[in-house]
Each structure stands twice: as C-alpha cells, then as structure tokens.
Design a protein around this motif. Structure first.
Motif, short mmCIF file in Angstrom:
data_model
loop_
_atom_site.label_atom_id
_atom_site.label_comp_id
_atom_site.label_asym_id
_atom_site.label_seq_id
_atom_site.Cartn_x
_atom_site.Cartn_y
_atom_site.Cartn_z
N UNK A 92 33.35 8.47 16.67
CA UNK A 92 31.89 8.42 16.74
C UNK A 92 31.34 7.45 15.71
N UNK A 93 31.82 7.54 14.47
CA UNK A 93 31.36 6.65 13.41
C UNK A 93 31.72 5.20 13.75
N UNK A 94 32.94 4.96 14.22
CA UNK A 94 33.37 3.61 14.57
C UNK A 94 32.50 3.03 15.69
N UNK A 95 32.17 3.84 16.67
CA UNK A 95 31.35 3.39 17.80
C UNK A 95 30.00 2.87 17.31
N UNK A 101 28.30 -0.90 17.04
CA UNK A 101 27.01 -1.21 17.64
C UNK A 101 26.06 -1.82 16.62
N UNK A 102 26.05 -1.26 15.42
CA UNK A 102 25.18 -1.78 14.37
C UNK A 102 25.54 -3.19 13.97
N UNK A 103 26.83 -3.46 13.86
CA UNK A 103 27.28 -4.80 13.50
C UNK A 103 26.95 -5.80 14.59
N UNK A 104 27.11 -5.41 15.85
CA UNK A 104 26.81 -6.30 16.97
C UNK A 104 25.32 -6.63 17.01
N UNK A 124 23.35 -6.72 14.59
CA UNK A 124 23.01 -7.52 13.41
C UNK A 124 23.57 -8.94 13.52
N UNK A 125 24.25 -9.24 14.63
CA UNK A 125 24.77 -10.58 14.85
C UNK A 125 26.16 -10.81 14.29
N UNK A 126 26.84 -9.76 13.89
CA UNK A 126 28.22 -9.88 13.39
C UNK A 126 29.19 -9.77 14.56
N UNK A 127 30.29 -10.46 14.47
CA UNK A 127 31.30 -10.32 15.55
C UNK A 127 32.68 -10.21 14.97
#
Length: 64
Positions: free
Chosen positions: A49-52, A56-59, A61-64
């Motif tokens: 759950x935390x990883x999911x 999502x938060x990183x995506x 924010x424009x991180x890949x």
C-alpha cells in the motif's frame, strides 16, 4: 485525531517558487495490524500500500 492532525501539518518547500505541502481531501485512514490472525492487514499488505502511493506521488511530481 489523525485527520485533525493531518489538516494541521504544513511543510514549507524552498525553491524558485516557495510552496507549502499538506495533506489533501482524500485521506484514507485505516487501522494497521501486524498479523493476519487479527483479521487486519499483514506487513506485506502495508508495504504494498505504501509503495503504491509513494509511486503515485513520485509520478505526479514528475519523477520517473
């Protein structure tokens, strides 16, 4: 208590355009148990759950 506290947390971010980060309206609060025997979430489910949502938060924010 968790919802009330989350509304009060604000993190100032420095940069070219300073912004403040805080929890949004969609706050999903659920009890976390360390054992499936307690009819709750296992540690593996919590980690998934935390990883999911970290992904999502990183995506968003424009991180890949």
């Amino acid at each position: 208590m968790i919802r009330q506290t989350a509304r009060q947390v604000v993190i100032p971010m420095q940069g070219e355009r300073p912004i403040s980060l805080q929890w949004g309206e969609q706050l999903n609060v659920r009890p976390v148990y360390v054992s499936i025997d307690l009819d709750g979430m296992s540690d593996r489910r919590v980690a998934s759950y935390v990883a999911k949502y970290a992904t999502k938060g990183a995506e968003s924010a424009g991180c890949s």
